[in-house]
Design a protein around this motif. Structure first.
Motif, PDB file in Angstrom:
ATOM      1  N   GLU A  84      -3.549   2.746  -0.112  1.00 13.49           N
ATOM      2  CA  GLU A  84      -2.183   2.908   0.369  1.00 13.49           C
ATOM      3  C   GLU A  84      -2.226   3.462   1.787  1.00 13.49           C
ATOM      4  O   GLU A  84      -2.806   4.519   2.038  1.00 13.49           O
ATOM      5  N   TRP A  85      -1.619   2.747   2.722  1.00 16.12           N
ATOM      6  CA  TRP A  85      -1.634   3.120   4.131  1.00 16.12           C
ATOM      7  C   TRP A  85      -0.335   3.817   4.505  1.00 16.12           C
ATOM      8  O   TRP A  85       0.721   3.491   4.000  1.00 16.12           O
ATOM      9  N   ARG A  86      -0.431   4.788   5.412  1.00 16.87           N
ATOM     10  CA  ARG A  86       0.772   5.428   5.931  1.00 16.87           C
ATOM     11  C   ARG A  86       0.671   5.503   7.447  1.00 16.87           C
ATOM     12  O   ARG A  86      -0.413   5.661   8.016  1.00 16.87           O
ATOM     13  N   LYS A  87       1.804   5.382   8.097  1.00 13.49           N
ATOM     14  CA  LYS A  87       1.877   5.385   9.552  1.00 13.49           C
ATOM     15  C   LYS A  87       1.752   6.808  10.083  1.00 13.49           C
ATOM     16  O   LYS A  87       2.326   7.737   9.529  1.00 13.49           O
ATOM     17  N   SER A 111       2.530  10.020  12.177  1.00 14.70           N
ATOM     18  CA  SER A 111       3.805  10.569  12.655  1.00 14.70           C
ATOM     19  C   SER A 111       3.910  10.524  14.171  1.00 14.70           C
ATOM     20  O   SER A 111       4.996  10.606  14.726  1.00 14.70           O
ATOM     21  N   GLU A 126      -2.579   3.874  11.462  1.00 17.19           N
ATOM     22  CA  GLU A 126      -2.278   4.091  10.057  1.00 17.19           C
ATOM     23  C   GLU A 126      -3.460   4.780   9.390  1.00 17.19           C
ATOM     24  O   GLU A 126      -4.607   4.545   9.749  1.00 17.19           O
TER      25      GLU A 126
END
Length: 53
Positions: free
Chosen positions: A2-5, A7, A17
């Motif tokens: 699961e990738w997150r950008k 901030s 990411e």
């Protein structure tokens, strides 16, 4: 994964990411290419000037 950008990334699609427990990093424009590293150690090395020229 699961990738997150990040901030710190802008809203123009150019972003970094992160995935997992901060062990994988990729550029959103090149999602197939990822770097798996100890991100904390990498950040410390950058802050410590290890990559300064």
């Amino acid at each position: 994964m699961e990738w997150r950008k990040s901030s710190r990334s802008g809203n123009e699609g150019n972003c970094v990411e992160l995935a997992g427990t901060l062990t994988a990093v990729r550029d959103s424009k090149q999602p197939a290419a990822m770097l798996v590293v100890d991100v904390r150690a990498l950040v410390e090395a950058v802050k410590g000037g290890k990559f300064d020229q």
